[in-house]
Structure formats: structure tokens, C-alpha cells
Design a protein around this motif. Structure first.
Motif, mmCIF file in Angstrom:
data_model
loop_
_atom_site.group_PDB
_atom_site.id
_atom_site.type_symbol
_atom_site.label_atom_id
_atom_site.label_comp_id
_atom_site.label_asym_id
_atom_site.label_seq_id
_atom_site.Cartn_x
_atom_site.Cartn_y
_atom_site.Cartn_z
ATOM 1 N N ASN A 176 0.900 -1.311 0.130
ATOM 2 C CA ASN A 176 -0.191 -0.142 0.146
ATOM 3 C C ASN A 176 1.038 1.381 0.031
ATOM 4 O OD1 ASN A 176 -1.995 1.892 0.286
ATOM 5 N ND2 ASN A 176 -2.444 1.381 2.395
ATOM 6 N N GLY A 177 1.163 1.869 -1.205
ATOM 7 C CA GLY A 177 2.047 3.019 -1.119
ATOM 8 C C GLY A 177 3.316 2.259 -1.179
ATOM 9 N N ASN A 178 4.248 3.098 -0.328
ATOM 10 C CA ASN A 178 5.675 2.240 -0.080
ATOM 11 C C ASN A 178 5.804 1.596 1.483
ATOM 12 O OD1 ASN A 178 6.480 3.304 -2.470
ATOM 13 N ND2 ASN A 178 7.695 5.041 -1.608
ATOM 14 N N ALA A 179 4.571 0.906 1.661
ATOM 15 C CA ALA A 179 4.359 0.197 2.860
ATOM 16 C C ALA A 179 3.785 -1.220 2.758
ATOM 17 C CB ALA A 179 3.941 1.183 4.052
ATOM 18 N N LEU A 180 4.188 -1.864 3.716
ATOM 19 C CA LEU A 180 3.315 -3.195 3.432
ATOM 20 C C LEU A 180 1.981 -3.066 3.943
ATOM 21 C CD1 LEU A 180 6.050 -5.579 4.964
ATOM 22 C CD2 LEU A 180 5.341 -5.366 2.842
ATOM 23 N N ALA A 206 14.883 -1.097 9.152
ATOM 24 C CA ALA A 206 14.254 0.207 9.499
ATOM 25 C C ALA A 206 13.134 0.356 8.516
ATOM 26 C CB ALA A 206 15.339 1.195 9.219
ATOM 27 N N ALA A 207 12.185 1.040 8.810
ATOM 28 C CA ALA A 207 11.082 1.483 8.109
ATOM 29 C C ALA A 207 11.240 2.307 6.712
ATOM 30 C CB ALA A 207 10.106 2.395 8.879
ATOM 31 N N THR A 208 12.768 3.073 7.113
ATOM 32 C CA THR A 208 13.093 3.868 5.842
ATOM 33 C C THR A 208 13.583 2.869 4.793
ATOM 34 O OG1 THR A 208 15.067 4.243 7.040
ATOM 35 C CG2 THR A 208 13.557 5.897 6.987
ATOM 36 N N GLU A 209 14.493 1.999 5.228
ATOM 37 C CA GLU A 209 14.963 0.844 4.233
ATOM 38 C C GLU A 209 13.809 0.165 3.409
ATOM 39 O OE1 GLU A 209 18.612 -2.215 3.748
ATOM 40 O OE2 GLU A 209 17.952 -1.808 5.914
#
Length: 613
Positions: A271-275, A430-433
Motif C-alpha cells: 500500500n504505497g511504500n509500505a506493507l 528500518a522503516a526507511t529501508e
């Protein structure tokens, strides 16, 4: 391996059986045959070669019937001959069979002592004679089959008919996939639902040990003589999209379908750039407890697992072991508490992988060990999906070409999603990675589309391979498994002997093979290993080798150097480079095979779904 179609209806099913075999031809194409019950007789036609040969024979003989079984064969016991083709007949019994009867020689000896004559070299014929013999005392066909099945050792699926039961089809599933297609006033069986999609989208999936009796109006399923219920599931009709369309071969079509297939596979999780929050939600508790990963797979799926090992260990510091299923199941591996066992398979029915899974589950239960099992595959209704704790589907759609393409790259996409999910659950990334990798995943279909623009350039390179007999593929890091995969593709469909090596191993043996006549394929993305890879390339050229390089457009590898042919690949993140660099080696193998005149979609001696050992 091998394909079964059968049915019982009010109408003639001859054309239905032939059409079903055509759709199953990817499973076996050494020979094909069918048997129909008509006016108290078994009418049989068999032909060596492809289904088209059988179709013509059926047209010439005009055999028809409303009860019948059909089969397309991939030879295991006995050469591809008409006598060895299915169905096999004993008296008034006709049988088709997928799989292997491991104790067939022992049973054959017993049957010959009773006076039965064998007309084939197959293991299948013993089943026909055993059922015929059982009917001398059994009250009906179902009971006869129920008496025979305990005598059989191995993995198999059966379809059985008899002239005295003109409205009855008996089928058995034991270690080999089988599905029932549910109709109105007619019912069918097949080893793959794909064969039946033109006539029904309602299916009943048999489980291990099931014996079923089908009539026009009823389906009864038995386990150990007792009736059981199996649910009927409705399949999305879009699964039937399996024609070649404008492409010359299924393999080429499937190569070009990879951007969409990867898009579909990642869309279920992102969903976008996230799981997505619901992605593998039911597995989170198990993922939190795992301490290591064991991947079990065969062939191309094994190569996907090799790449995932790099990702698990590099990204989330989780130990990962990868093993070939056919070796794993025959040794005594140590089962470690809190291990995630991941089975990778295009079909979800691969015999060695399935056996390894079942053996691991049994041994873990016996020792009271806490393990988690998971399947990554392309078939939602497969045995592995049903028999593991969790599953992650590769939404590649039907893959008909024997040489896997889109199934492989979607497996890689799914494995990266799995790594990210476990890393998130264990707070190991990390969330950014994660966001960066997901952004790269979204971009990968576009990079593949751009890479496909090199098709013409790769075709030109392939012309230099046509007269070659050997080839080396070299890569470093995550490109080493792609080198193995590239070599596998070339030998599968062009019949050129090819080997994949870690480029750093070149000086430890393979360099002895390099000469003026040895093409060497190099995989050169822009990563930390590029400078070392360039040194390996110099080693090859110093020995007179000819280089065929798939290189990052910013790699600095020149295209104008003597005996060095370069195709530039669009820039891609080093983590996801294995997905993108799969494309040029697939195209190279495809074009070489076409130029050599081999059967691209159905290479000799191979079958798509390996459901025998």
C-alpha cells in the motif's frame, strides 16, 4: 508429469477429452490416448507424439462415448511407444495413471504367476490387471478399486472405467494431484483444473487417499471405505487466460507477461511504500518466534531460494539455509526448533518438495518441535498450500511453457515481500529501508519493460550461439543463482550444454574449459562486486574466450572491445537486480532455441509439473 482427463455425461465427451489433453500437453507429450465406453465395448485410440496425432486418429475412427478417460504421457517406465501409451486395458477395465507404482515389478511377477499377460513396459498396466482380478470376487467396480489401492506403493492418481458400469468413473488420488470438475448432468476429472475450464468453473479438490465415484448426477468421496464431504469451490474464470495470442510460443508470451505478473504479485502486499496491514497478518505470531529459515525447492525454484538466502541474511540478519528437495528428503537433516520451512514450487505439487515437507512435519511432531511451514507457489488450490501453516501466492497466472520464466521472477518478488514482512515483525529492518525497497519493487516492472526493448539486440547475439556445444554463465553475489538459472534455461530448451558458476570460482577449475570456441555469458549489474567481476572477465579474455555481457548501462564496460559483446541493461537497485537480469538470459535462451529449431515450449524429456520422483 503426465495429464489425466476423464468424464461421465449425457453427451459425447470425445471432443472434451481431446481439448482437455491439449490444455494438459505441457505436462507430458511423449504419447497420448483415450478410451470410451460405448455399447458395451471399450473403444481405445493411442498415438505416439503430441495430442494432434491422437486427435487425427479419433477423427478418422469417429469413436464416441459419454463415459471416458484420456491421458497425455511423459515416459517413466518404458519408452514412448504406442503399446506403452495410456489408457491400459485388462479385460473390460481401462485405466489411466499419473505417478509411479514403486512396487510394480513385485505385483507384475504375482500377476504373471496368475496367468496375466503384459503388453507394455509400464508400471500402470499392473493396476488394470489388479482391478480386473479383484472384480472376480468384488461386488462392484468401486469395491474392486478399494481392494486394489492398499496393494499399491508410490504416488499416483488413477482414472478407471469398466464396460459393466457405463455410468460410473472411479478415481483415486494418492500423492499426485487430481481435481473433480462439477457440472450439471455431467462430472469430470483432471490432473489440472486448466483442462476443464472451458466446461466448468466449479471444482472439488481431492485430498490424499481419496477414492471417488462419479456418475452423471452424483459425486461420492471415500476415505478408508467411509464417505466424506469435500467442498465445491468456484474458480475465477480469468484463470483460463492461457492462449498464446500473438506470440509464436508460450515461453515468449510468458517472458513478456513478467511486468504485469510482478505488478500483480506485489500489489497484494503493498500500500504505497509500505506493507499492507493485512499482508500475512495471520503469520505474524509465528514470524515473531522464528530463529532461522530453511528453504526447500527444486530446479528453478531452488535458484529463487538461493537468492532469497542473500536477502534474509543481508537485510534482516536471519540465518537461511537452502536445499534441493530431492536431496533433503533422503538424508537425516537436523530439525531445529523455531525454524520457518519455506517450500517453493510453481505448481505446489512438486513431488520431492511435497515429500520433504511431509517428512519434516512428521519428524518435528514426533520430537515435539515447534516449526512453522509456508508455501510460495502459483496455484492457490495446490497440495502445498493446503498442507502448510501459511502461504504466499505468486500471481503469475497460468505458465504453460516448460521452461519457467514468469513463475521464477514472481517467486523472487514474493520472497522479497516475505523478507520485508518478517523483518518488520521482528523489528530487524528500518522503516526507511523497507520504504526504499518497496519503491524499487514498484519500479521493477518498468525496468523490465525497458529491458525487453533489448530483444532485437539479444536476438543478434543468439545467432553466435547456434553452432556452439558448450557455454559458461558467470555471476557474483545474487547474480550467481541467475548464472545457474541462465545455464538451466539454455540447456533446457536449446540442448546446449551450459554451466553456471560463481565468477570467483573461475580460476578453481572452469577456466580450463575456456578457449576460442567457448561463449561466456557475464551478468554485470552495478553493485559492490562489479570491479571483481571485471577482473574475472579479463581472465576469460586472456584465454581467448568470447564474452557476452549483460551489463548495467553505467557499468563502464565497453561495447567496442574485441570478442566482447555487450547489451546494456537499465539501471536497477542491486537488491532487485536478480529479477531484472533474469530477463536477458531468458530471451537469449529462447532465441537460441528457436534458431536451433528445438521445441521451445515442450523440450524433449521434460515436463512442466514434476509430480513423480
Amino acid at each position: 508429469m503426465c495429464g489425466i482427463v476423464g468424464g461421465v455425461a449425457e453427451r459425447s465427451i470425445t471432443n472434451i477429452l481431446i481439448e482437455g489433453l491439449k490444455r494438459l500437453e505441457y505436462r507430458g507429450y511423449d504419447s497420448a490416448g483415450l478410451a470410451l465406453i460405448s455399447q458395451g465395448q471399450v473403444l481405445r485410440e493411442r498415438r505416439v507424439g503430441k495430442v494432434a496425432n491422437l486427435e487425427q486418429a479419433v477423427l478418422d475412427s469417429q469413436v464416441t462415448g459419454s463415459l471416458g478417460i484420456a491421458h497425455t504421457r511423459w515416459a517413466t517406465h518404458g519408452k514412448p511407444t504406442e503399446n506403452n501409451a495410456h489408457p491400459h486395458i485388462s479385460g473390460n477395465v481401462a485405466v489411466v495413471h499419473n505417478g509411479i507404482i514403486e512396487n510394480y515389478q513385485e505385483l507384475k511377477d504375482e500377476l504373471e504367476a496368475l496367468g496375466y499377460m503384459f503388453s507394455s513396459q509400464t508400471d500402470t498396466e499392473v493396476v488394470a490387471h489388479l482391478v480386473n482380478h479383484a472384480l472376480k470376487t468384488a461386488p462392484n467396480l468401486l469395491v474392486a478399486v478399494q481392494q486394489v489401492v492398499p496393494q499399491l506403493k508410490g504416488a499416483y492418481a488413477l482414472g478407471i472405467i469398466h464396460t459393466d458400469y457405463p455410468d460410473e468413473l472411479i478415481t483415486v488420488r494418492e500423492g499426485s494431484p487430481l481435481v473433480i470438475g462439477v457440472g450439471i448432468g455431467e462430472n469430470f476429472i483432471s490432473s489440472d483444473q486448466l483442462a476443464l475450464l472451458p466446461i466448468t468453473n466449479r471444482f472439488m479438490y481431492l485430498e490424499e487417499g481419496d477414492i471417488a465415484r462419479l456418475t452423471r448426477d452424483s459425486i461420492e468421496v471415500f476415505v478408508n471405505g467411509q464417505t466424506v464431504e469435500r467442498p465445491v469451490k468456484e474458480l475465477d474464470a480469468t484463470v483460463s487466460n492461457a492462449s498464446k495470442g500473438e506470440y509464436k510460443h508460450y515461453m515468449l508470451k510468458e517472458i513478456y507477461e513478467q511486468p504485469e505478473a510482478i505488478q500483480q504479485t506485489i500489489s497484494q502486499a503493498l500500500n504505497g511504500n509500505a506493507l499492507r496491514e493485512d499482508f500475512l497478518k495471520d503469520a505474524e505470531l509465528d514470524f515473531a518466534n522464528i530463529q532461522q529459515v530453511q528453504i526447500i525447492a527444486c530446479g528453478t525454484s531452488y535458484h529463487a531460494g538461493m537468492i532469497a538466502k542473500y536477502w534474509f541474511e543481508q537485510l534482516i540478519n536471519l540465518p537461511c539455509h537452502v536445499e534441493i528437495a530431492s536431496e533433503y528428503r533422503y538424508r537425516t537433516p537436523v530439525i531445529v526448533n523455531n525454524t520457518l520451512y519455506v517450500c517453493i514450487s510453481q505448481s505446489g505439487e512438486t513431488a520431492d518438495t511435497l515429500a520433504a515437507l511431509r517428512d519434516t512435519q512428521k519428524r518435528a511432531a514426533a520430537k515435539g518441535l515447534d516449526i512453522t511451514t509456508m508455501t510460495i507457489c502459483n496455484v492457490a488450490t495446490s497440495s502445498m498450500v493446503r498442507e502448510t501453516n501459511h502461504s504466499l501466492l505468486t500471481l503469475a497466472g497460468p505458465e504453460i511453457g516448460v521452461a519457467s520464466t514468469k513463475a521464477f521472477t514472481t517467486q523472487l518478488a514474493a520472497l522479497m515481500l516475505l523478507v520485508l514482512k518478517i523483518g518488520q515483525v521482528k523489528n530487524a529492518i528500518a522503516a526507511t529501508e523497507t520504504a526504499e525497497i518497496i519503491a524499487d519493487l514498484w519500479h521493477t516492472p518498468k525496468v523490465i519493460l525497458d529491458t525487453l526493448q533489448n530483444d532485437t539486440a539479444i536476438l543478434r547475439l543468439s545467432e553466435l550461439f547456434v553452432e556452439k556445444n558448450h557455454c559458461l554463465f558467470l555471476g557474483r553475489g545474487t547474480q550467481f543463482p541467475i548464472a545457474l538459472e541462465g545455464a538451466l534455461k539454455l540447456k533446457e530448451i536449446s540442448y546446449i550444454h551450459a554451466e553456471g558458476y560463481a565468477a570467483g570460482e573461475l580460476k578453481h577449475g572452469p577456466l580450463a574449459l575456456v578457449d576460442n570456441d567457448m561463449p561466456v555469458v557475464i551478468l554485470a549489474p552495478q553493485d559492490d562486486m562489479l570491479d571483481k567481476l571485471k577482473s574475472n572477465m579479463e581472465e576469460v579474455q586472456a584465454r581467448g574466450g568470447e564474452l557476452f555481457v549483460f551489463a548495467d548501462e553505467h557499468s563502464g564496460i565497453p561495447a567496442d572491445k574485441e570478442r566482447q559483446h555487450v547489451v546494456y541493461v537499465p539501471q536497477v537497485s542491486s537488491l532487485l537486480a536478480p529479477i531484472v537480469y533474469s530477463i536477458p538470459v531468458q530471451l537469449l535462451s529462447y532465441h537460441v532455441a528457436v534458431l536451433r529449431g528445438t521445441d521451445v515450449d515442450q523440450p524433449r524429456n521434460l515436463a512442466k509439473s514434476v509430480t513423480v520422483e
